[in-house]
Write a protein that holds these residues in place. Structure first.
Motif, PDB file in Angstrom:
ATOM      1  N   THR A   1      -7.895  -5.929  -6.755  1.00 30.09           N
ATOM      2  CA  THR A   1      -8.232  -4.557  -7.145  1.00 30.09           C
ATOM      3  C   THR A   1      -7.183  -4.094  -8.142  1.00 30.09           C
ATOM      4  N   PRO A   2      -7.337  -4.460  -9.419  1.00 27.84           N
ATOM      5  CA  PRO A   2      -6.275  -4.162 -10.399  1.00 27.84           C
ATOM      6  C   PRO A   2      -6.009  -2.658 -10.519  1.00 27.84           C
ATOM      7  N   PRO A   3      -4.738  -2.262 -10.439  1.00 22.12           N
ATOM      8  CA  PRO A   3      -4.398  -0.846 -10.628  1.00 22.12           C
ATOM      9  C   PRO A   3      -4.427  -0.485 -12.111  1.00 22.12           C
ATOM     10  N   GLU A   4      -4.613   0.807 -12.388  1.00 16.34           N
ATOM     11  CA  GLU A   4      -4.567   1.263 -13.774  1.00 16.34           C
ATOM     12  C   GLU A   4      -3.124   1.561 -14.162  1.00 16.34           C
ATOM     13  N   SER A   5      -2.851   1.420 -15.446  1.00 16.72           N
ATOM     14  CA  SER A   5      -1.580   1.872 -15.994  1.00 16.72           C
ATOM     15  C   SER A   5      -1.887   3.098 -16.850  1.00 16.72           C
ATOM     16  N   TRP A   6      -1.146   4.182 -16.653  1.00 20.00           N
ATOM     17  CA  TRP A   6      -1.444   5.403 -17.412  1.00 20.00           C
ATOM     18  C   TRP A   6      -0.175   5.968 -18.033  1.00 20.00           C
ATOM     19  N   ASP A   7      -0.350   6.721 -19.099  1.00 17.19           N
ATOM     20  CA  ASP A   7       0.784   7.303 -19.810  1.00 17.19           C
ATOM     21  C   ASP A   7       1.261   8.533 -19.040  1.00 17.19           C
ATOM     22  N   GLY A   8       2.386   8.353 -18.343  1.00 17.35           N
ATOM     23  CA  GLY A   8       2.921   9.439 -17.533  1.00 17.35           C
ATOM     24  C   GLY A   8       4.074  10.170 -18.196  1.00 17.35           C
ATOM     25  N   THR A   9       4.178  10.042 -19.521  1.00 17.09           N
ATOM     26  CA  THR A   9       5.328  10.639 -20.225  1.00 17.09           C
ATOM     27  C   THR A   9       5.382  12.152 -20.027  1.00 17.09           C
ATOM     28  N   VAL A  10       4.252  12.836 -20.221  1.00 15.60           N
ATOM     29  CA  VAL A  10       4.235  14.303 -20.102  1.00 15.60           C
ATOM     30  C   VAL A  10       4.545  14.717 -18.665  1.00 15.60           C
TER      31      VAL A  10
ATOM     32  N   VAL B   1       6.703   6.701 -20.907  1.00 11.14           N
ATOM     33  CA  VAL B   1       6.762   6.334 -19.483  1.00 11.14           C
ATOM     34  C   VAL B   1       5.362   5.934 -19.028  1.00 11.14           C
ATOM     35  N   MET B   2       5.170   4.640 -18.826  1.00 11.97           N
ATOM     36  CA  MET B   2       3.896   4.141 -18.302  1.00 11.97           C
ATOM     37  C   MET B   2       4.013   4.036 -16.777  1.00 11.97           C
ATOM     38  N   LEU B   3       3.032   4.574 -16.082  1.00 10.55           N
ATOM     39  CA  LEU B   3       3.068   4.605 -14.625  1.00 10.55           C
ATOM     40  C   LEU B   3       1.860   3.881 -14.037  1.00 10.55           C
ATOM     41  N   ARG B   4       2.012   3.501 -12.779  1.00 12.02           N
ATOM     42  CA  ARG B   4       0.946   2.812 -12.047  1.00 12.02           C
ATOM     43  C   ARG B   4       0.124   3.851 -11.292  1.00 12.02           C
ATOM     44  N   ARG B   5      -1.196   3.747 -11.416  1.00 14.43           N
ATOM     45  CA  ARG B   5      -2.074   4.604 -10.623  1.00 14.43           C
ATOM     46  C   ARG B   5      -2.742   3.738  -9.568  1.00 14.43           C
ATOM     47  N   GLU B   6      -2.568   4.108  -8.310  1.00 22.28           N
ATOM     48  CA  GLU B   6      -3.144   3.327  -7.229  1.00 22.28           C
ATOM     49  C   GLU B   6      -4.666   3.333  -7.329  1.00 22.28           C
ATOM     50  N   PRO B   7      -5.311   2.163  -7.248  1.00 18.51           N
ATOM     51  CA  PRO B   7      -6.776   2.121  -7.308  1.00 18.51           C
ATOM     52  C   PRO B   7      -7.378   2.616  -6.003  1.00 18.51           C
ATOM     53  N   GLU B   8      -8.602   3.073  -6.090  1.00 16.08           N
ATOM     54  CA  GLU B   8      -9.344   3.402  -4.870  1.00 16.08           C
ATOM     55  C   GLU B   8      -9.774   2.072  -4.254  1.00 16.08           C
ATOM     56  N   ARG B   9      -9.316   1.820  -3.061  1.00 16.47           N
ATOM     57  CA  ARG B   9      -9.599   0.524  -2.438  1.00 16.47           C
ATOM     58  C   ARG B   9     -10.859   0.608  -1.595  1.00 16.47           C
TER      59      ARG B   9
ATOM     60  N   PRO C   1       0.065  13.938  -3.771  1.00 19.73           N
ATOM     61  CA  PRO C   1       0.371  12.490  -3.651  1.00 19.73           C
ATOM     62  C   PRO C   1       0.659  11.843  -5.007  1.00 19.73           C
ATOM     63  N   GLU C   2      -0.034  12.335  -6.054  1.00 21.44           N
ATOM     64  CA  GLU C   2       0.189  11.762  -7.383  1.00 21.44           C
ATOM     65  C   GLU C   2       1.569  12.140  -7.917  1.00 21.44           C
TER      66      GLU C   2
ATOM     67  N   VAL D   1       0.841  -1.199   0.000  1.00 21.82           N
ATOM     68  CA  VAL D   1       0.000   0.000   0.000  1.00 21.82           C
ATOM     69  C   VAL D   1       0.879   1.253   0.000  1.00 21.82           C
ATOM     70  N   PRO D   2       0.392   2.367  -0.577  1.00 27.50           N
ATOM     71  CA  PRO D   2       1.138   3.620  -0.505  1.00 27.50           C
ATOM     72  C   PRO D   2       1.261   4.073   0.954  1.00 27.50           C
ATOM     73  N   LYS D   3       2.446   4.510   1.318  1.00 29.37           N
ATOM     74  CA  LYS D   3       2.701   4.882   2.717  1.00 29.37           C
ATOM     75  C   LYS D   3       2.065   6.240   3.012  1.00 29.37           C
ATOM     76  N   ASN D   4       1.218   6.270   4.042  1.00 29.62           N
ATOM     77  CA  ASN D   4       0.544   7.501   4.451  1.00 29.62           C
ATOM     78  C   ASN D   4       0.220   7.364   5.934  1.00 29.62           C
ATOM     79  N   SER D   5       1.062   7.906   6.808  1.00 25.41           N
ATOM     80  CA  SER D   5       0.952   7.676   8.262  1.00 25.41           C
ATOM     81  C   SER D   5       1.017   6.174   8.542  1.00 25.41           C
TER      82      SER D   5
END
Length: 613
Positions: A408-417, A514-522, A474-475, A220-224
């Protein structure tokens, strides 16, 4: 033979007869039987088998069947007493020699070995390097050498022990004694290194599946992170035994205190505690139900507690090997368990800095970086975590359907820009201002925040100021983290300044996507039943109270004998007893896990507990 007075039935091999008589099981699992028969016949073996796969039986049974004493080389001095107690409890004549004993105790064990009165003798590798120990072994009859935790021989491994390197000499001094080396963690490269360093290239190699399907991998993404951990324990593992790993001694202490303040029974464990405190905390963890140990990686190797329901990491492990071995301490009983890791940008920055400042040559740093990159790839994957772990160990698998990315599959998004904007900010700071800053300042510039620091350095005058408002903070931190993970960005210096890498150019000029992972809303998870109640819940309704009575009897018996409860009987054995309700000693003797010695020692107590309505 270790017990020549007991002849094996014609229908069973000596190994199977011993398995049934001593340990109370009618059949081996997986590759166990083939390994055992090979070593019984005098063959050498190298065994790769996951934690909980039953490695110990692979040398214990041959040691009982072959003439003489099985000598087990183990780095686990702190656990030898428990290992020996567990064996004695099933009627095996076991002993150990290590630095915790006084002269009289050592003398007693040595005399028993020379007289042929031991089935198994445990030694630390350091003791085996002493000539006096070698001379002692020459005076007795050795059935086999078992080299446990054999990955300790690998200089690139996560638990390297220099004394393991001299174990290759065992075959030179005792050429007719079979050797079996065992480990739960080895990549193909580590496997080859173990084989070469221990002189086992001509041995039979047995590689079991590393899959532990009962363990659910979640990152999980670290947040507290302390609060995230507390939420995990309260909602999914109330009252459960577990291990929490932290990178530093200070964070171990703080996390243990935090859990205690919030009603969780937690104990710290790290190398900075005195020996007596470490021993006491380890002993409590093994003997009591529902304890949480917060520890550095100094804790856990060889821990045989079967009902550890979760392993949590509050800091990023340095390698997949370390991560796999540490998470493998959960669920040794095969019941559902959780491997949970909180992972964030600072973890990547910290680990990269540690590698850059580490001792050793460039090749060593490259090796460390390779380990870290594989761990980061596991954290950032958009595919099945289990597939990724198994692939690291050279094994293939289908998506498991049980890890977080499957559920909960995460999305892959084009993070090149986004990547170009961030890298451009680093470039402009360097070229226009001759400055380097960490992630926080870079993100503030991209978001157009007029902080005192931004104003002080006139970063609001840069062309890139405010060009990144399409992403939240966070993004952006996730973008930085993933660029670091992909070696498209690097950290430098004590303050974690961001700098370009060779790979940055291809991103900036647009030749690399650059393809990046976007954390899904759990979705919020439904609380799990505490494992204290779960074993009973899996039983027929009428068996549940019987199971609880048996657990109470076991707890009292274990406390009286000063041993962990699982040394008496595992939960699986108690569940079978509660379901079948044997009415006699002979019926009780047919239950899995009830060997001859345990039947004689505990049979009447079990039957009395069953009769007490």
């Amino acid at each position: 033979m270790a017990h020549p007075d007991l002849a094996a039935p014609a229908t069973r091999s000596p190994a199977l007869e011993t398995l049934h008589r001593v340990f109370g099981y009618d059949s081996f699992r997986g590759d166990q039987e083939e390994i055992v028969e090979h070593v019984v016949a005098g063959g050498d073996a190298l065994v790769l088998m996951p934690t909980g796969g039953g490695k110990s039986l692979c040398y214990q049974i041959p040691a009982l069947v072959r003439p003489g004493t099985g000598v087990v080389v183990s780095p686990l001095i702190a656990l030898m007493q428990d290992q020996v107690d567990a064996l004695r409890n099933v009627g095996v004549r076991a002993g150990f020699l290590n630095s915790t004993q006084d002269f009289a105790q050592r003398q007693e064990v040595e005399a028993a070995f020379v007289a042929g009165e031991l089935d198994l003798l445990y030694l630390a590798p350091e003791r085996l390097s002493v000539e006096a120990t070698a001379r002692l072994l020459d005076r007795g009859k050795i059935a086999l050498f078992a080299i446990d935790e054999a990955h300790c021989v690998s200089q690139w491994g996560h638990d390297f022990r220099p004394d393991y390197l001299m174990l290759s000499s065992l075959h030179e001094r005792w050429p007719d004694v079979p050797r079996i080396a065992l480990t739960a963690t080895a990549t193909e490269a580590t496997h080859r290194e173990i084989s070469t360093r221990l002189g086992l290239d001509q041995a039979r190699h047995f590689v079991a599946s590393f899959d532990r399907p009962n363990i659910q991998y979640r990152i999980v993404p670290k947040n507290s992170p302390q609060k995230q951990l507390l939420d995990l324990l309260r909602t999914e593992h109330p009252g459960d035994a577990g291990i929490v790993y932290c990178l530093s001694r200070a964070s171990v202490e703080k996390t243990a205190d935090f859990l205690v303040q919030n009603g969780i029974t937690a104990l710290p464990y790290h190398a900075g505690l005195d020996k007596a405190t470490r021993a006491a905390n380890q002993s409590r963890f093994l003997r009591e139900d529902g304890l949480v140990v917060v520890a550095t990686i100094a804790f856990g190797m060889g821990i045989d507690k079967p009902d550890v329901r979760f392993v949590a990491h509050l800091d990023l492990p340095k390698s997949v090997e370390g991560y796999y071995q540490e998470t493998g301490r959960a669920g040794r009983d095969g019941q559902p368990s959780t491997a949970w890791l909180a992972y964030g940008l600072q973890d990547v920055v910290q680990q990269r800095k540690m590698i850059d400042s580490s001792e050793g040559d460039e090749a060593h740093r490259r090796q460390l970086a390779g380990h870290l990159n594989a761990m980061l790839a596991l954290c950032e994957t958009v595919t099945c975590r289990r597939q990724q772990v198994l692939a690291y160990f050279g094994q293939s698998a289908q998506p498991c359907g049980n890890c977080d990315t499957c559920q909960t599959p995460p999305e892959s998004w084009d993070g090149t820009v986004a990547a170009q904007k961030l890298l451009s900010t680093v470039v402009r700071l360097r070229n226009e201002r001759r400055q380097k800053f960490g992630a926080g300042q870079i993100i503030d510039i991209l978001l157009g925040k007029t902080t005192p620091k931004v104003t002080q350095f006139r970063h609001d005058e840069l062309k890139v100021f405010g060009v990144g408002t399409e992403l939240r903070e966070p993004e952006w931190r996730a973008v930085v983290r993933q660029l670091l993970a992909g070696n498209l960005l690097a950290v430098e210096g004590d303050y974690g300044s961001l700098v370009l890498t060779e790979g940055s150019t291809a991103v900036l000029n647009g030749s690399q996507q650059v393809m990046l992972r976007r954390e899904p809303e759990r979705a919020a998870r439904a609380p799990r039943t505490s494992r204290r109640g779960a074993p009973a819940a899996e039983l027929p309704a009428e068996a549940a109270p019987v199971f609880e009575r048996l657990r109470s009897w076991r707890a009292a018996t274990a406390k009286e004998q000063g041993v962990p409860a699982y040394v008496i009987f595992h939960d699986a054995t108690l569940r079978q007893i509660a379901t079948e309700r044997p009415g006699s000693l002979s019926e009780l003797g047919t239950v899995n896990g009830v060997g001859e010695n345990k039947l004689a020692k505990y049979g009447e107590g079990v039957l009395a507990t069953l009769a007490a309505e």
